[in-house]
Design an enzyme around this catalytic site. Structure first.
Site, PDB file in Angstrom:
ATOM      1  NE  ARG A  79      -2.420  -1.867  -0.997  1.00 20.44           N
ATOM      2  CZ  ARG A  79      -2.602  -3.165  -1.158  1.00 20.44           C
ATOM      3  NH1 ARG A  79      -3.314  -3.817  -0.303  1.00 20.44           N
ATOM      4  NH2 ARG A  79      -2.102  -3.805  -2.182  1.00 20.44           N
TER       5      ARG A  79
ATOM      6  CD  GLU B 173      -5.241  -0.417   3.112  1.00 19.62           C
ATOM      7  OE1 GLU B 173      -4.867  -1.534   3.491  1.00 19.62           O
ATOM      8  OE2 GLU B 173      -5.950  -0.241   2.105  1.00 19.62           O
TER       9      GLU B 173
ATOM     10  CB  SER C 268      -8.728  -2.362   4.432  1.00 19.92           C
ATOM     11  OG  SER C 268      -9.270  -3.360   3.609  1.00 19.92           O
TER      12      SER C 268
HETATM   13  N1  EPU Z   1     -12.259 -12.190   8.375  1.00 19.77           N
HETATM   14  C1  EPU Z   1     -12.812 -12.428   9.619  1.00 19.77           C
HETATM   15  N2  EPU Z   1     -13.716 -11.512  10.102  1.00 19.77           N
HETATM   16  C2  EPU Z   1     -14.054 -10.405   9.421  1.00 19.77           C
HETATM   17  C3  EPU Z   1     -13.487 -10.170   8.167  1.00 19.77           C
HETATM   18  C4  EPU Z   1     -12.580 -11.076   7.650  1.00 19.77           C
HETATM   19  O1  EPU Z   1     -12.529 -13.417  10.278  1.00 19.77           O
HETATM   20  O2  EPU Z   1     -14.878  -9.645   9.940  1.00 19.77           O
HETATM   21  C5  EPU Z   1     -11.347 -13.182   7.813  1.00 19.77           C
HETATM   22  C6  EPU Z   1     -11.974 -13.842   6.590  1.00 19.77           C
HETATM   23  O3  EPU Z   1     -12.759 -14.923   6.945  1.00 19.77           O
HETATM   24  C7  EPU Z   1     -10.770 -14.255   5.782  1.00 19.77           C
HETATM   25  C8  EPU Z   1      -9.722 -13.205   6.135  1.00 19.77           C
HETATM   26  O4  EPU Z   1     -10.173 -12.558   7.321  1.00 19.77           O
HETATM   27  O5  EPU Z   1     -10.303 -15.507   6.194  1.00 19.77           O
HETATM   28  C9  EPU Z   1      -9.508 -12.202   5.025  1.00 19.77           C
HETATM   29  O6  EPU Z   1     -10.712 -11.490   4.784  1.00 19.77           O
HETATM   30  P1  EPU Z   1     -11.123 -10.927   3.343  1.00 19.77           P
HETATM   31  O7  EPU Z   1     -11.117 -12.006   2.337  1.00 19.77           O
HETATM   32  O8  EPU Z   1     -12.363 -10.174   3.534  1.00 19.77           O
HETATM   33  O9  EPU Z   1      -9.951  -9.982   2.931  1.00 19.77           O
HETATM   34  P2  EPU Z   1      -9.177  -8.848   3.723  1.00 19.77           P
HETATM   35  O10 EPU Z   1      -7.759  -9.315   3.884  1.00 19.77           O
HETATM   36  O11 EPU Z   1      -9.876  -8.404   4.943  1.00 19.77           O
HETATM   37  C10 EPU Z   1      -8.329  -7.631   1.593  1.00 19.77           C
HETATM   38  C11 EPU Z   1      -8.106  -6.199   1.215  1.00 19.77           C
HETATM   39  C12 EPU Z   1      -9.409  -5.584   0.715  1.00 19.77           C
HETATM   40  C13 EPU Z   1      -9.942  -6.419  -0.428  1.00 19.77           C
HETATM   41  C14 EPU Z   1     -10.132  -7.852   0.064  1.00 19.77           C
HETATM   42  C15 EPU Z   1     -10.607  -8.809  -0.990  1.00 19.77           C
HETATM   43  C16 EPU Z   1      -6.372  -5.427   2.745  1.00 19.77           C
HETATM   44  C17 EPU Z   1      -6.044  -4.676   3.979  1.00 19.77           C
HETATM   45  N3  EPU Z   1      -7.655  -5.471   2.392  1.00 19.77           N
HETATM   46  O12 EPU Z   1      -9.217  -7.642   2.688  1.00 19.77           O
HETATM   47  O13 EPU Z   1      -9.088  -4.312   0.208  1.00 19.77           O
HETATM   48  O14 EPU Z   1     -11.150  -5.896  -0.917  1.00 19.77           O
HETATM   49  O15 EPU Z   1      -8.859  -8.358   0.516  1.00 19.77           O
HETATM   50  O16 EPU Z   1      -9.609  -8.976  -1.930  1.00 19.77           O
HETATM   51  O17 EPU Z   1      -5.469  -5.940   2.083  1.00 19.77           O
HETATM   52  C18 EPU Z   1      -9.014  -2.005   0.803  1.00 19.77           C
HETATM   53  O18 EPU Z   1      -7.793  -2.140   0.765  1.00 19.77           O
HETATM   54  O19 EPU Z   1      -9.569  -0.923   1.031  1.00 19.77           O
HETATM   55  C19 EPU Z   1      -9.821  -3.196   0.596  1.00 19.77           C
HETATM   56  C20 EPU Z   1     -11.117  -3.183   0.778  1.00 19.77           C
END
Ligand code: EPU
Length: 311
Positions: A186, A304, A234
């Site tokens: 990022r 972030e 995020s």
């Molecule tokens: N999870 C939980 N509880 C929650 C949310 C997530 O346990 O309330 C767990 C999910 O079950 C999963 C893991 O955390 O095992 C990852 O969650 P998710 O797939 O939603 O992805 P993320 O890592 O939270 C990232 C990006 C998002 C992007 C998503 C999908 C970052 C910080 N965020 O989220 O990007 O949309 O992947 O690709 O890397 C952004 O950067 O603004 C953003 C929205």
């Protein structure tokens, strides 16, 4: 997305100096303009002066005016930022009129900084060009996405970036080749200045394939993220090997509130504005989340979101 903070000196700001700094701007100039309507969180106090440049030449005029008067100048994209409640001193530029886009040469698109990612994706789809699908559902601008190396698990800006078009602090336009830049999670390391456009290098695919990938990804986001409530994406970076959302949920913080700022009940790495949240409430909730996660799991979450302006 992506708020570019360019500090040009630090003298006492007077209305006369501000007026002189923006006197040559041809775009709209608004005084004491609240920033909340310009941010996806709908939060933020007034900028001393908001300038909406008509084109890149106008950005140059504003940069040179700011430099001559020693006035700080910030670009507000507005989609991953909290503007504090007392607003922003100096000049804020909003690049919503920098919306030029064209296919520069074979599979290379040039897009100006104010183009929103969904539009860039649509433009690429219209030419069967693949490579931007990771951005499905990200509302930010090209400029912001370059500056913060926007990305998701599927990919990030650095994977497609060819070169960046920048107005430096002297008001000169420079091209920076992506191969000479370094990127982090990022974050893109760029010369000081304002990103006014970028060249993205895509690959030929088929409409069906691009659409299928984009739709599947959008569906995933719509079912896991609170996209219909004011948010700024995020809140925290994912710590290495783990996910911030998992940690915040495991800490029992889903639904936690300070005023109208709420840890989303849908995705714990989103903090949403339930109505009339203030920046102070959002930041107090962030502090509470960080402290709780650190106490319970020993992990210090990194923000972030960008935080700008005065409290
Ligand atoms: N999870 C939980 N509880 C929650 C949310 C997530 O346990 O309330 C767990 C999910 O079950 C999963 C893991 O955390 O095992 C990852 O969650 P998710 O797939 O939603 O992805 P993320 O890592 O939270 C990232 C990006 C998002 C992007 C998503 C999908 C970052 C910080 N965020 O989220 O990007 O949309 O992947 O690709 O890397 C952004 O950067 O603004 C953003 C929205």
């Amino acid at each position: 997305m992506g708020d570019r903070h360019v500090k040009i000196g630090r003298p006492a700001l007077t209305i006369e100096r501000l007026q002189r700094a923006v006197q040559h701007a041809q775009g709209e100039v608004r005084w004491s303009e609240p920033m909340a309507p310009f941010t996806s969180l709908q939060v933020g106090g007034p900028a001393d002066v908001l300038v909406i440049p008509t084109d890149v030449e106008d950005v140059i005029r504003v940069i040179q005016g700011a430099r001559a008067e020693g006035i700080p100048c910030v670009v507000l994209g507005g989609t991953n930022v909290v503007v504090r409640d007392k607003g922003i001193r100096g000049i804020v530029m909003h690049l919503k009129h920098l919306t030029g886009i064209h296919e520069e040469s074979h599979q290379i698109i040039y897009a100006q900084a104010g183009i929103r990612l969904p539009l860039l994706m649509q433009f690429a789809l219209g030419r069967n060009l693949s490579g931007m699908e990771w951005a499905a559902g990200i509302p930010g601008t090209v400029g912001g996405s370059v500056v913060m190396n926007a990305g998701t698990r599927l990919g990030e800006m650095k994977d497609v970036l060819g070169a960046v078009d920048i107005v430096n602090l002297r008001g000169h336009r420079v091209w920076v080749d992506a191969s000479t830049m370094s990127f982090a999670y990022r974050k893109a390391i760029l010369p000081k200045g304002i990103v006014v456009g970028a060249r993205v290098q895509l690959t030929l695919s088929t409409r069906e394939q691009i659409e299928a990938k984009t739709k599947a990804y959008l569906r995933y986001r719509r079912t896991t993220q609170p996209l219909s409530i004011p948010n700024a994406g995020s809140v925290f970076k994912n710590p290495p090997g783990d996910s911030a959302g998992r940690l915040v949920e495991a800490a029992g913080l889903k639904g936690a509130r300070v005023g109208d700022a709420e840890v989303s009940t849908m995705h714990a790495n989103f903090i949403v504005n339930r109505g009339s949240a203030t920046a102070a409430q959002l930041l107090a909730l962030i502090r509470k989340v960080r402290q709780t996660v650190e106490r319970k799991f020993g992990v210090r979450l990194q923000l972030e979101w960008k935080v700008i302006g005065e409290a």
